[in-house]
Design a protein around this motif. Structure first.
Motif, PDB file in Angstrom:
ATOM      1  N   ILE A   1      94.990  11.192  14.859  1.00 18.68           N
ATOM      2  CA  ILE A   1      94.415  10.094  14.073  1.00 18.68           C
ATOM      3  C   ILE A   1      94.760  10.265  12.588  1.00 18.68           C
ATOM      4  O   ILE A   1      95.207   9.330  11.916  1.00 18.68           O
TER       5      ILE A   1
ATOM      6  N   ALA B   1     101.364   9.970   1.473  1.00 19.07           N
ATOM      7  CA  ALA B   1     100.284   9.418   0.661  1.00 19.07           C
ATOM      8  C   ALA B   1      99.134  10.403   0.502  1.00 19.07           C
ATOM      9  O   ALA B   1      98.517  10.469  -0.552  1.00 19.07           O
ATOM     10  N   PHE B   2      98.827  11.162   1.548  1.00 17.24           N
ATOM     11  CA  PHE B   2      97.701  12.094   1.499  1.00 17.24           C
ATOM     12  C   PHE B   2      98.170  13.484   1.912  1.00 17.24           C
ATOM     13  O   PHE B   2      97.980  13.889   3.063  1.00 17.24           O
TER      14      PHE B   2
ATOM     15  N   VAL C   1     103.398   1.965   3.615  1.00 12.21           N
ATOM     16  CA  VAL C   1     103.024   0.762   2.879  1.00 12.21           C
ATOM     17  C   VAL C   1     103.265   0.946   1.375  1.00 12.21           C
ATOM     18  O   VAL C   1     103.805   0.066   0.716  1.00 12.21           O
ATOM     19  N   PHE C   2     102.910   2.114   0.830  1.00 14.60           N
ATOM     20  CA  PHE C   2     102.875   2.241  -0.630  1.00 14.60           C
ATOM     21  C   PHE C   2     103.999   3.043  -1.269  1.00 14.60           C
ATOM     22  O   PHE C   2     104.272   2.888  -2.449  1.00 14.60           O
ATOM     23  N   LEU C   3     104.641   3.945  -0.530  1.00 17.55           N
ATOM     24  CA  LEU C   3     105.521   4.889  -1.220  1.00 17.55           C
ATOM     25  C   LEU C   3     107.010   4.616  -1.036  1.00 17.55           C
ATOM     26  O   LEU C   3     107.824   5.495  -1.298  1.00 17.55           O
TER      27      LEU C   3
ATOM     28  N   LEU D   1      96.257   5.648  15.241  1.00 18.99           N
ATOM     29  CA  LEU D   1      95.066   5.489  14.411  1.00 18.99           C
ATOM     30  C   LEU D   1      93.909   4.896  15.189  1.00 18.99           C
ATOM     31  O   LEU D   1      92.760   5.277  14.992  1.00 18.99           O
TER      32      LEU D   1
ATOM     33  N   LEU E   1      97.000   7.709  10.146  1.00 15.66           N
ATOM     34  CA  LEU E   1      96.486   7.160   8.898  1.00 15.66           C
ATOM     35  C   LEU E   1      97.447   7.445   7.743  1.00 15.66           C
ATOM     36  O   LEU E   1      97.793   6.562   6.951  1.00 15.66           O
TER      37      LEU E   1
ATOM     38  N   GLY F   1     112.596   7.381   0.466  1.00 15.50           N
ATOM     39  CA  GLY F   1     112.826   7.739  -0.931  1.00 15.50           C
ATOM     40  C   GLY F   1     111.579   8.141  -1.686  1.00 15.50           C
ATOM     41  O   GLY F   1     111.497   7.952  -2.902  1.00 15.50           O
ATOM     42  N   ALA F   2     110.580   8.705  -0.998  1.00 17.92           N
ATOM     43  CA  ALA F   2     109.356   9.149  -1.669  1.00 17.92           C
ATOM     44  C   ALA F   2     109.410  10.651  -1.898  1.00 17.92           C
ATOM     45  O   ALA F   2     110.279  11.328  -1.360  1.00 17.92           O
ATOM     46  N   ASP F   3     108.470  11.185  -2.696  1.00 14.76           N
ATOM     47  CA  ASP F   3     108.489  12.624  -2.899  1.00 14.76           C
ATOM     48  C   ASP F   3     107.478  13.363  -2.027  1.00 14.76           C
ATOM     49  O   ASP F   3     107.515  14.575  -1.929  1.00 14.76           O
ATOM     50  N   ASP F   4     106.593  12.611  -1.397  1.00 10.16           N
ATOM     51  CA  ASP F   4     105.712  13.224  -0.400  1.00 10.16           C
ATOM     52  C   ASP F   4     105.000  12.103   0.332  1.00 10.16           C
ATOM     53  O   ASP F   4     105.286  10.926   0.107  1.00 10.16           O
TER      54      ASP F   4
ATOM     55  N   LEU G   1     100.813   5.389   7.877  1.00  8.23           N
ATOM     56  CA  LEU G   1     100.649   3.973   7.544  1.00  8.23           C
ATOM     57  C   LEU G   1     100.557   3.807   6.026  1.00  8.23           C
ATOM     58  O   LEU G   1     101.270   2.981   5.439  1.00  8.23           O
TER      59      LEU G   1
ATOM     60  N   PRO H   1     114.457   9.405  -8.980  1.00  7.49           N
ATOM     61  CA  PRO H   1     114.037   8.483  -7.911  1.00  7.49           C
ATOM     62  C   PRO H   1     115.176   7.563  -7.493  1.00  7.49           C
ATOM     63  O   PRO H   1     115.862   6.997  -8.346  1.00  7.49           O
TER      64      PRO H   1
ATOM     65  N   GLU I   1     110.866  18.255  -4.808  1.00  8.91           N
ATOM     66  CA  GLU I   1     110.472  16.868  -5.083  1.00  8.91           C
ATOM     67  C   GLU I   1     111.381  15.856  -4.358  1.00  8.91           C
ATOM     68  O   GLU I   1     111.338  14.672  -4.656  1.00  8.91           O
TER      69      GLU I   1
END
Ligand SMILES: [Cu+2]
Lengths: 192, 620
Positions: B233, B172-173, B244-246, B271, B237, B167-170, B240, B582, B577
């Protein structure tokens, strides 16, 4: 992505962004550490604890102290940036770059000496040049990052508490490079 | 001009890469020229480093990223048109699709190379390839398929799927994500160039001393492998941090779809372990190019060190391939059997134990390499230990199927085939884990048959399941189900008929990586070659179905499978998006048949034309 959406989600807020960046950096450090582990274990696999007598111990200790000092200055740069003290940030970044360059010159002189005692085509030379070379590559990339930070900081990019993440990130990376050396130094100079 | 404009970043990248190559190789010739004759291999290596940097800046790193470093405003290259597939787009759906298309093409190319090998192997003796060319074709087939096995799921499906499933929009990086894709084309170019530089005959494993001695093609291969490692790698990264965050609000760890868990575990390996192969390859290159002594016993080195380092990565790498394949397997089985993932918590625990144990089994590849004998038994024990968590995952698959109401669509058929094939691959693996039998079977076609059963029969079949399963979500159109099922039976039967006989040729002593074999195996090999071409042809039907359906297939609904997970609760294909509002996760993803249970609340404008999926339990 619409900004409205982003705000609702909470994941594009500056605080969240810094959290994500921070874990990204730690993951990178974890990953990179494996590279050093592979090289350091190769040293023990190939040559056990053998150590040639003609290592320049004084120089080895000297560059180690220089690098440890640079960790202190980069820490001061980070603290100064977190308070938005631009001048102090600027000064300490410069100190760090100077100490980093001094370290590089020291390692360069070690290489010059090592070529005559244990060149890279010999057993210990292979390990010595690879470990110090890979580490020096890390130091140089750190110096380039610090150079960019110095340039951007001069233009007032990191003047507030919210925007100083790049300084914090570079400082953490620099500490990592320092810790890596703290492990490499005994691996090359002390074990026997 | 209008023809060029979509490709202008690719063209710019090629120009920059050329400039980078010239700068790098000039630098190398200056350095080596200072002490003697300018040497070819340092020029190739540094030239490539320059070319890689030039390529990346040209494809869009400059615009999206590097401008920021000197205080300029970066600009996005994302756009709502197909042009963005040819530049540094940071949309995870674009990147996932780029990965998928790229690696399906690589799969077909590497499959074609396998056909070339089979023609040579149809009869004993040397038919049309020299030994050197056979080795190059075999080595290229190997490394390209390894790349397919690593990157199709963790690069393709994980990219497209993970942000949607959580359920995220993208990710982390997003920029690192785009970077991880755009360092792949240089890898492909290097590998395609190897035949022009004398090929390479090390196989994908790059063992020294062969890899420190062979022609310059070997160096290109080493550089390609190293670059590919960097990509994986960065991918690890990113996933992970993303997982964890999104995750969407409400998606606790125990509500995460099993595919996301499997990607998390694979990313952990990717990683960390990949750094070992990077170190190993760097050491080989230093031996080759600079003349160091890591693996040369005349210079105080030891070739066995490379095998340790290499397999410390490459055994765990097997789980980068197979864990997400298990994820897709359980995901598809659950949705099409309309049953929860059986023993969900045990499966997650098993995946983590596989990650841990996979780091202490590597030396089972060294039983016959001259490693000290006392290490045999410990590594045999750890290797067999890993079959326990693997068995738990296998039992979970059976538990889902057991008394489920199976909806036998194409993805489900492929998933069921994974269970069948992996059973054969797993059981034959026991003979290779055990020292006494392995000493006989090592380096024979038994090994070839075994790992093709796990990686092709297990993973490639799971990739097929994934492609058919997510096809409507990715393309917005439905594939042709009849052609899909035909492809399945065609591929499944010919695949088994190709690889099952190889167990026998192996037991009878046919060596792998060798163009020739004894006359008594001629008939069996002729049959294998014949059937392998039938299998190869099945991929043509697959490609036809994929391409024609993406143009003329019926427009797909948001949720054609009536599945509960989040990616199906938004339109097909999803908006940029992903979710217009959300999603809020309120329940488990797999509670099929539980009255009034919902996985997530997504506003109707989220694009689902059928509303939430909980009431849509087909056949219930
Ligand atoms: Cu293994």
């Amino acid at each position: 992505m619409t900004t409205e959406h982003a705000v609702e989600h909470g994941i594009h807020s500056p605080e969240m962004r810094v959290k994500i960046n921070r874990i990204g950096l730690w993951l990178f450090i974890l990953s990179d550490a494996f590279f050093f582990v592979a090289l350091i274990s190769s040293r023990f696999y190939l040559h056990g604890t053998y150590r040639p007598d003609d290592l320049n111990q004084a120089l080895g200790l000297g560059v180690s102290i220089v690098l440890l000092l640079s960790s202190l200055t980069v820490y001061r740069a980070e603290v100064a940036a977190s308070y938005g003290d631009r001048a102090a940030t600027q000064r300490n970044i410069l100190f760090t770059i100077g100490l980093g360059l001094l370290f590089a010159v020291g390692v360069g002189y070690e290489w010059y000496e090592a070529f005559s005692h244990f060149p890279p085509s010999t057993g210990f030379g292979t390990i010595f040049f690879t470990l110090t070379g890979v580490h020096a590559t890390h130091v140089f990339s750190g110096l380039i990052v610090l150079g960019f930070l110095w340039w951007l900081n001069r233009r007032g990019k990191y003047s507030s508490e919210e925007t100083y993440w790049p300084v914090e990130g570079a400082a953490k990376y620099w500490h990592f490079v320092d810790v890596a050396w703290v492990l490499i130094y005994p691996t090359l100079y002390l074990v026997s | 001009m209008s023809f060029i404009s979509p490709f202008r970043f690719v063209i710019r990248a090629l120009v920059f890469a050329t400039i980078g190559f010239i700068i790098g190789s000039l630098l190398a010739s200056l350095i080596t020229g200072a002490t003697g004759e300018p040497a070819e291999e340092p020029m190739l290596a540094l030239g490539y480093a320059g070319a890689l940097i030039g390529w990346l800046l040209g494809i869009g790193v400059w615009d999206v990223w590097a401008r920021e470093w000197i205080g300029l405003q970066p600009r996005s290259l994302n756009a709502q048109s197909w042009h963005q597939y040819f530049r540094f787009s940071t949309d995870h759906k674009v990147i996932g699709t780029q990965y998928l298309v790229t690696f399906v093409v690589v799969l077909l190319l590497a499959g074609f190379l396998a056909m070339v090998l089979r023609v040579e192997l149809a009869q004993p003796g040397i038919a049309f390839l020299s030994d050197q060319n056979y080795n190059t074709v075999m080595s290229l087939h190997g490394i390209m398929m390894i790349a397919v096995a690593v990157a199709t799921i963790i690069g393709g499906f994980a990219n497209f799927g993970v942000p949607l499933l959580i359920g995220a929009d993208d990710v982390a990086f997003p920029r690192i994500n785009a970077l991880s894709y755009w360092i792949i084309p240089p890898v492909a170019i290097l590998l395609l160039l190897t035949p022009l530089f004398g090929g390479f005959d090390t196989g994908w494993t790059a063992y020294p001393p062969l890899s420190t001695l062979g022609s310059s093609g070997t160096l290109l291969f080493l550089l390609a492998f190293l670059t590919f490692g960097l990509s994986s790698i960065l991918g690890g990264l990113n996933f992970l941090a993303t997982i964890v965050f999104l995750r969407a609000p409400g998606m606790g760890w125990s509500r995460m779809p099993i595919f996301v868990w499997s990607v998390f575990c694979a990313a952990l390996i990717s990683l960390t372990a990949t750094q070992f192969v990077a170190a190993g390859l760097l050491m080989v290159m230093l031996d080759r190019v600079v003349g160091m002594g890591f693996f040369d016993s005349n210079r105080g080195g030891d070739a066995l060190l490379f095998e340790h380092i290499f397999w410390f990565y490459s055994h765990p790498a097997v789980y980068i391939m197979i864990l997400p394949a298990f994820g897709i397997l359980l995901e598809v089985l659950s949705h099409f059997a309309r049953k929860p993932v059986y023993a969900y918590r045990w499966v997650v625990a098993s995946m983590f134990s596989i990650v841990l144990i996979s780091f202490i089994v590597w030396a089972h590849h060294l039983y016959t390499s001259g490693m000290p004998d006392f290490l045999h038994i410990p590594f045999m024990v750890t290797t067999e230990l890993i079959s326990i968590p693997t068995g738990v995952i296998f039992l979970s698959a059976l538990g889902i199927i057991w008394r489920g109401r199976l909806w036998l669509t194409t993805p489900m058929l492929f998933a069921l085939a994974v269970v069948f094939n992996f059973l054969i691959g797993g059981i034959t693996g026991i003979f290779l884990a055990d020292v006494p039998t392995d000493i006989h079977l090592q380096d024979t076609y038994f090994v070839v048959a075994h790992f093709h059963y796990t990686i092709m029969g297990g993973e490639i079949f799971a990739i097929m399941a994934g492609i058919y399963y997510w096809y409507p979500k990715i393309t917005g159109r439905m594939y042709n189900e009849r052609q899909g099922r035909l492809h399945f039976w065609w591929m499944f039967i010919s695949y088994n008929a190709t690889f099952l006989p190889m167990f026998w040729t192996g037991v009878w002593g046919m060596n792998r990586r060798v163009a020739d074999y004894t006359d008594n195996l001629a008939d069996l090999n002729l049959i294998i070659t014949g059937i392998s071409f039938v299998m190869g042809a099945s991929f043509l039907l697959f490609v036809y179905n994929m391409v024609s359906s993406s143009i003329r297939g019926p427009v797909a609904e948001a949720n054609p499978w009536r599945a509960r997970t989040l990616e199906w609760q938004t339109s097909s294909p999803p908006p940029e998006e992903n979710f217009t509002t959300p999603p809020q996760v309120v329940g488990d993803p797999y509670d099929y048949g539980v009255p009034d249970s919902v996985h997530a609340v997504v506003s109707p404008s989220g694009g689902s034309s059928d509303g939430p999926a909980e009431g849509a339990d087909r056949g219930a």
